[in-house]
Write a protein that holds these residues in place. Sequence first.
Motif, PDB file in Angstrom:
ATOM      1  N   SER A  46      -4.617  -0.323   1.295  1.00 16.59           N
ATOM      2  CA  SER A  46      -3.322  -1.165   1.467  1.00 16.59           C
ATOM      3  C   SER A  46      -4.117  -2.578   2.020  1.00 16.59           C
ATOM      4  O   SER A  46      -5.061  -2.613   2.629  1.00 16.59           O
ATOM      5  N   ASP A  78      -4.772   8.824   0.768  1.00 21.71           N
ATOM      6  CA  ASP A  78      -4.248   7.704   1.606  1.00 21.71           C
ATOM      7  C   ASP A  78      -5.571   7.093   2.192  1.00 21.71           C
ATOM      8  O   ASP A  78      -6.060   7.563   3.264  1.00 21.71           O
ATOM      9  N   SER A  82      -1.334  10.082  10.888  1.00 21.88           N
ATOM     10  CA  SER A  82      -1.373   9.018   9.664  1.00 21.88           C
ATOM     11  C   SER A  82      -0.200   7.978  10.218  1.00 21.88           C
ATOM     12  O   SER A  82       0.580   8.166  10.791  1.00 21.88           O
ATOM     13  N   TYR A  83      -0.047   6.883   9.370  1.00 18.10           N
ATOM     14  CA  TYR A  83       1.023   5.921   9.530  1.00 18.10           C
ATOM     15  C   TYR A  83       2.085   6.760   8.578  1.00 18.10           C
ATOM     16  O   TYR A  83       1.915   7.429   7.753  1.00 18.10           O
ATOM     17  N   GLY A  99       0.749  -1.256   0.000  1.00 18.09           N
ATOM     18  CA  GLY A  99       0.019  -0.017  -0.071  1.00 18.09           C
ATOM     19  C   GLY A  99       0.842   1.180  -0.060  1.00 18.09           C
ATOM     20  O   GLY A  99       0.463   2.509   0.227  1.00 18.09           O
ATOM     21  N   THR A 100       2.133   1.038   0.058  1.00 12.70           N
ATOM     22  CA  THR A 100       3.141   2.137  -0.121  1.00 12.70           C
ATOM     23  C   THR A 100       3.366   2.626  -1.439  1.00 12.70           C
ATOM     24  O   THR A 100       3.298   3.920  -1.843  1.00 12.70           O
ATOM     25  N   ALA A 160      -5.899   3.789   2.897  1.00 16.36           N
ATOM     26  CA  ALA A 160      -5.237   2.495   3.456  1.00 16.36           C
ATOM     27  C   ALA A 160      -6.150   1.951   4.345  1.00 16.36           C
ATOM     28  O   ALA A 160      -6.237   0.587   4.298  1.00 16.36           O
ATOM     29  N   HIS A 161      -6.985   2.579   4.957  1.00 22.53           N
ATOM     30  CA  HIS A 161      -7.818   1.910   6.173  1.00 22.53           C
ATOM     31  C   HIS A 161      -9.329   1.822   5.569  1.00 22.53           C
ATOM     32  O   HIS A 161     -10.344   1.291   6.196  1.00 22.53           O
ATOM     33  N   LYS A 168      -4.350  -5.190   7.772  1.00 22.73           N
ATOM     34  CA  LYS A 168      -5.714  -4.422   7.275  1.00 22.73           C
ATOM     35  C   LYS A 168      -6.986  -5.133   7.432  1.00 22.73           C
ATOM     36  O   LYS A 168      -6.723  -6.617   7.403  1.00 22.73           O
TER      37      LYS A 168
HETATM   38  C1  LIG Z   1      -0.935   0.404   6.448  1.00 17.43           C
HETATM   39  C2  LIG Z   1      -0.642   1.983   5.891  1.00 17.43           C
HETATM   40  C3  LIG Z   1      -0.092   2.292   4.607  1.00 17.43           C
HETATM   41  C4  LIG Z   1       0.797   1.581   4.159  1.00 17.43           C
HETATM   42  O1  LIG Z   1       0.396   0.311   3.675  1.00 17.43           O
HETATM   43  P1  LIG Z   1       1.708  -1.000   3.291  1.00 17.43           P
HETATM   44  O2  LIG Z   1       0.440  -1.945   2.774  1.00 17.43           O
HETATM   45  O3  LIG Z   1       1.883  -1.535   4.604  1.00 17.43           O
HETATM   46  O4  LIG Z   1       2.692  -0.439   2.587  1.00 17.43           O
HETATM   47  C5  LIG Z   1       0.016   3.398   4.155  1.00 17.43           C
HETATM   48  N1  LIG Z   1      -0.902   4.467   5.054  1.00 17.43           N
HETATM   49  C6  LIG Z   1      -1.278   4.187   6.044  1.00 17.43           C
HETATM   50  C7  LIG Z   1      -2.437   5.284   6.569  1.00 17.43           C
HETATM   51  C8  LIG Z   1      -1.642   2.840   6.556  1.00 17.43           C
HETATM   52  O5  LIG Z   1      -2.206   2.631   7.785  1.00 17.43           O
END
Ligand SMILES: *Cc1c(COP(=O)(O)O)cnc(C)c1O
Length: 367
Positions: free
Chosen positions: A179, A155, A83-84, A60-61, A157-158, A184
């Motif tokens: 992600s 982003d 955020s992450y 997810g990056t 991701a969640h 997740k």
């Molecule tokens: C998990 C996450 C990512 C990165 O995802 P990966 O699949 O681990 O590379 C990016 N942004 C947020 C907010 C995340 O929680």
Amino acid sequence: MNKTIPVTKTFFPPQDEYVNQLSRIWENEWLTNRGELVRELESKLTKYLCVENIILTTNGTLPLQISLKALGLKGEVITTPFSYVATTSSIVWENCKPIFVDIDPEYLTIDEEKIEEAITEKTTAILATHVFGNACNIEEIERIANKYDLKVIYDAAHCFGVNYNGKSIFQYGDVSTCSFHATKIFHTAEGGAMFTNDSKLNHKLFYSHNFGHNGPTDFFGLGINAKMSELQAAMGLTVLPYMNDIIQERKAIVDFYDENLNFGKIRKIKLRSGLNWNYSYYPIIVDSEANLLRLITSMNEVNVFPRRYFYPSLNNLSYINYNPLEISESIASRIICLPLYSGLKVESLEIIKKIINNDNNWSKGTR
Ligand SMILES: *Cc1c(COP(=O)(O)O)cnc(C)c1O
């Protein structure tokens, strides 16, 4: 003593179902480069999520980095400190400068009212996180982006399965990313995706994730390798049929917390109206870091391990010129996510409830 209760547990589908998917890979003798399983997962996810386009990726990056690159972004990118780390590190990795705008204390997403004052002639984009699956103020961000001619990347991701105002949250912004990491809500062990409704941009994102290839001997342009493998897609195809059940199970846990926790000394985040949420995290905020640390200690004593998500506030990263951000730093120091995963038992929830509601034990001093 009860068994360890972690903040999250990866969903493991029945092993034989994964093995069945793997045998297709052995039959095909095809491990990567958009094989049958990746194509099937693309098509199933497009339907499940109600999106026009999806590009599946290694994690997810990379979709964050590829979107910044494919949109040709330079200079300053306005972003959230809550955020992450991948949100910020992707901006720096792509040689742009992250400009942090503080967050809203209730929604925990970027404070849209503070974005305009952060815009300079070097600003090219806004990269905001729908944190914990909660939507940013999408309308206002879109208005600002149009006014100053900025690109918007979310982003998300969640956000697997989240809808906002009747459509997938992935349909907003120039690009949205997700992600599929093992922690997740939907996962392919490692994995991710990017989404855009713009077919020209989709083409660019697609070739960018595949070395720039235009057939075996020609290239559309610059690219990197961010392809999802067949092994990852096999996991996705095995997990996907369980998603509705997983989300229902998580909802029941969220309902338990909502109905049973004593919200005198803790508070929840506010969800944006129009949001159809996925129950991905259960963050709670207490009044001070000292009390938070006492609460964590009390939980650890009975084998419950919540997590300090997200801590520290990303403006504290060693490779960023530090500027104070009052709300993000304050929230980051006082927030934890409670255990939330499919398979979490009522007995465990009762243990967690007892610790939190016994607030004389951990909440000392003011308030
Ligand atoms: C998990 C996450 C990512 C990165 O995802 P990966 O699949 O681990 O590379 C990016 N942004 C947020 C907010 C995340 O929680």
